[in-house]
Design a protein around this motif. Structure first.
Motif, short mmCIF file in Angstrom:
data_model
loop_
_atom_site.label_atom_id
_atom_site.label_comp_id
_atom_site.label_asym_id
_atom_site.label_seq_id
_atom_site.Cartn_x
_atom_site.Cartn_y
_atom_site.Cartn_z
N VAL A 169 -17.87 32.15 33.12
CA VAL A 169 -18.62 32.28 34.37
C VAL A 169 -18.06 31.25 35.35
N PRO A 170 -17.99 31.60 36.64
CA PRO A 170 -17.41 30.66 37.60
C PRO A 170 -18.33 29.47 37.85
N GLY A 171 -17.71 28.36 38.19
CA GLY A 171 -18.45 27.17 38.59
C GLY A 171 -18.07 26.79 40.01
N ARG A 172 -18.73 25.79 40.54
CA ARG A 172 -18.50 25.39 41.92
C ARG A 172 -17.05 24.95 42.15
N TYR A 173 -16.44 24.34 41.13
CA TYR A 173 -15.10 23.78 41.29
C TYR A 173 -14.06 24.44 40.38
N THR A 174 -14.38 25.62 39.85
CA THR A 174 -13.39 26.33 39.06
C THR A 174 -12.49 27.17 39.96
N GLY A 175 -11.43 27.70 39.38
CA GLY A 175 -10.47 28.48 40.14
C GLY A 175 -9.24 27.65 40.47
N PRO A 176 -8.19 28.29 40.95
CA PRO A 176 -6.91 27.59 41.15
C PRO A 176 -6.89 26.63 42.34
N ALA A 177 -7.73 26.82 43.34
CA ALA A 177 -7.62 26.01 44.56
C ALA A 177 -7.83 24.52 44.32
N PRO A 178 -8.90 24.09 43.60
CA PRO A 178 -9.05 22.65 43.37
C PRO A 178 -7.89 22.05 42.58
N VAL A 179 -7.34 22.78 41.62
CA VAL A 179 -6.23 22.27 40.83
C VAL A 179 -4.96 22.21 41.68
N ALA A 180 -4.78 23.17 42.58
CA ALA A 180 -3.62 23.14 43.48
C ALA A 180 -3.68 21.89 44.36
N ARG A 181 -4.85 21.56 44.87
CA ARG A 181 -4.99 20.35 45.68
C ARG A 181 -4.72 19.10 44.84
N GLU A 200 -8.10 33.94 36.19
CA GLU A 200 -7.15 33.86 37.32
C GLU A 200 -5.74 33.59 36.80
N TYR A 201 -5.30 34.40 35.84
CA TYR A 201 -4.03 34.17 35.17
C TYR A 201 -2.87 34.02 36.17
N ALA A 202 -2.70 35.00 37.04
CA ALA A 202 -1.53 35.02 37.92
C ALA A 202 -1.51 33.82 38.85
N ASP A 203 -2.66 33.43 39.36
CA ASP A 203 -2.71 32.29 40.29
C ASP A 203 -2.29 31.00 39.59
N PHE A 204 -2.71 30.82 38.35
CA PHE A 204 -2.32 29.60 37.63
C PHE A 204 -0.85 29.66 37.21
N LEU A 205 -0.34 30.84 36.93
CA LEU A 205 1.09 30.97 36.67
C LEU A 205 1.89 30.58 37.91
N ASP A 206 1.37 30.93 39.10
CA ASP A 206 2.03 30.52 40.34
C ASP A 206 2.09 29.00 40.45
N LEU A 207 1.00 28.33 40.05
CA LEU A 207 1.01 26.87 40.08
C LEU A 207 2.08 26.31 39.15
N ALA A 208 2.21 26.90 37.97
CA ALA A 208 3.22 26.44 37.03
C ALA A 208 4.63 26.64 37.59
N ASP A 209 4.83 27.70 38.36
CA ASP A 209 6.14 27.92 38.97
C ASP A 209 6.50 26.78 39.92
N ARG A 210 5.48 26.20 40.57
CA ARG A 210 5.72 25.14 41.55
C ARG A 210 5.70 23.74 40.94
N HIS A 211 5.08 23.62 39.74
CA HIS A 211 4.89 22.29 39.16
C HIS A 211 5.37 22.31 37.70
N PRO A 212 6.52 21.73 37.41
CA PRO A 212 7.09 21.82 36.06
C PRO A 212 6.31 21.06 34.99
N THR A 213 5.34 20.22 35.37
CA THR A 213 4.55 19.50 34.37
C THR A 213 3.30 20.28 33.96
N VAL A 214 3.11 21.46 34.52
CA VAL A 214 1.94 22.28 34.17
C VAL A 214 2.26 23.14 32.95
N ARG A 239 6.49 36.82 32.83
CA ARG A 239 6.31 35.41 33.23
C ARG A 239 5.92 34.57 32.02
N LEU A 240 5.17 35.16 31.08
CA LEU A 240 4.87 34.44 29.84
C LEU A 240 6.14 34.13 29.07
#
Length: 293
Positions: A169-181, A200-214, A239-240
């Protein structure tokens, strides 16, 4: 040996693995774990989806089971839901790791006064992985109180398994946006996205594409249970494969509503090949935590 242990042994032997590295298992003080189990027990009547705890056993039995499964290293994922709780949990987990040598010393934190001091103490005591649960904790990972924590963990190159996806279930601070910041502010931070970022599989995969430590852990992802609530997009299977060196095996043991071997079967049926399975189920975790020196 149980049927599950036999099935896991057959899986390991087929791949030639010396064991499994499970980066997402839960050990915590008994009264805290009982409250977690009470929460899952209540989910069925509220949602219509039953969540039976498959391994509702005493601590020693749970440790023995993981060893029977051939898990050579595991974690004691634990997390606070309020202030003035994390330091106590860290003291418990340090003692647990001291008496359980195959457990990777795990610690946690909460945005509160003094958090930098007790996280520094945990690092000095040998913590090898941290847990952050944005959904249960209900906090923003960008809370300024956590800045010195993230800075320390980035500098020490100690990974944090972070539950930041909006499932179940979603929370106030879940999802890719807070982690991207967070990653924009701490680009070298070694994060392990729990549950592959479900849903939000695809959105977090996008973050990994930009950040090699993810990195990611597979906890509950791809299983029959989780696929009912937002399946992994087939278009992203490639992508996996591309990120195969940054995906780690995780299960959520003991709090899973199916046998342990189902997580392995769910990974195998992705069809990404034996080298990928060997990396995910053992080699990536063994390398990250330097299990072989």
């Amino acid at each position: 040996m149980s049927a599950t242990a036999d099935a896991v042994r057959v899986f390991r032997q087929r791949l030639g693995l010396p064991g499994l590295v499970d980066v997402h298992t839960h050990f915590m003080p008994e009264r805290v774990l009982e409250k977690v189990w009470d929460h899952f027990d209540a989910i069925g009547p509220l949602t219509g989806v039953e969540w039976p705890i498959t391994y509702r056993l005493e601590e020693e039995q749970r440790v023995a089971l993981l060893r029977d499964f051939g898990v050579r290293a595991f974690t004691s994922m634990l997390y606070p839901h309020k202030p003035e709780m994390a330091a106590w949990l860290n003291a418990w987990s340090a003692a647990f790791a001291a008496r359980t040598p195959d457990c990777l010393h795990t610690a946690t934190f909460f945005p509160e006064q003094g958090v930098d001091a007790y996280v520094h103490q945990a690092v000095e005591a040998g913590a090898r992985v941290f847990k952050a649960h944005l959904q249960v904790g209900g906090y923003d990972p960008n809370d300024r109180l956590l800045d010195p924590v993230w800075g320390l963990l980035a500098e020490a190159d100690i990974p944090t398994v972070i539950h930041c996806g909006s499932g179940p279930v979603p929370g106030r601070y879940t999802g890719p946006a807070p982690v991207a910041r967070l990653l924009d502010r701490h680009p070298r931070l070694p994060l392990i996205i729990a549950h592959m970022g479900l849903p939000e599989y695809a959105d977090f995969l996008d973050l990994a594409d930009r950040h090699p430590t993810v990195r990611f852990d597979t906890t509950m992802a791809f299983t029959d249970f989780s696929e009912r609530f937002g399946g992994f997009p087939p278009a992203d299977l490639g992508r996996l494969a591309d990120l195969g060196d940054r995906i780690l095996f995780g299960t959520d043991f003991p709090n899973i509503p199916y046998p342990y071997e189902h997580q392995l079967a769910a990974l195998e049926r992705l069809g990404l090949g034996d080298p990928w399975l060997r990396a995910v189920c053992h080699d990536n975790g063994a390398r990250l935590f330097m299990l072989d020196g």
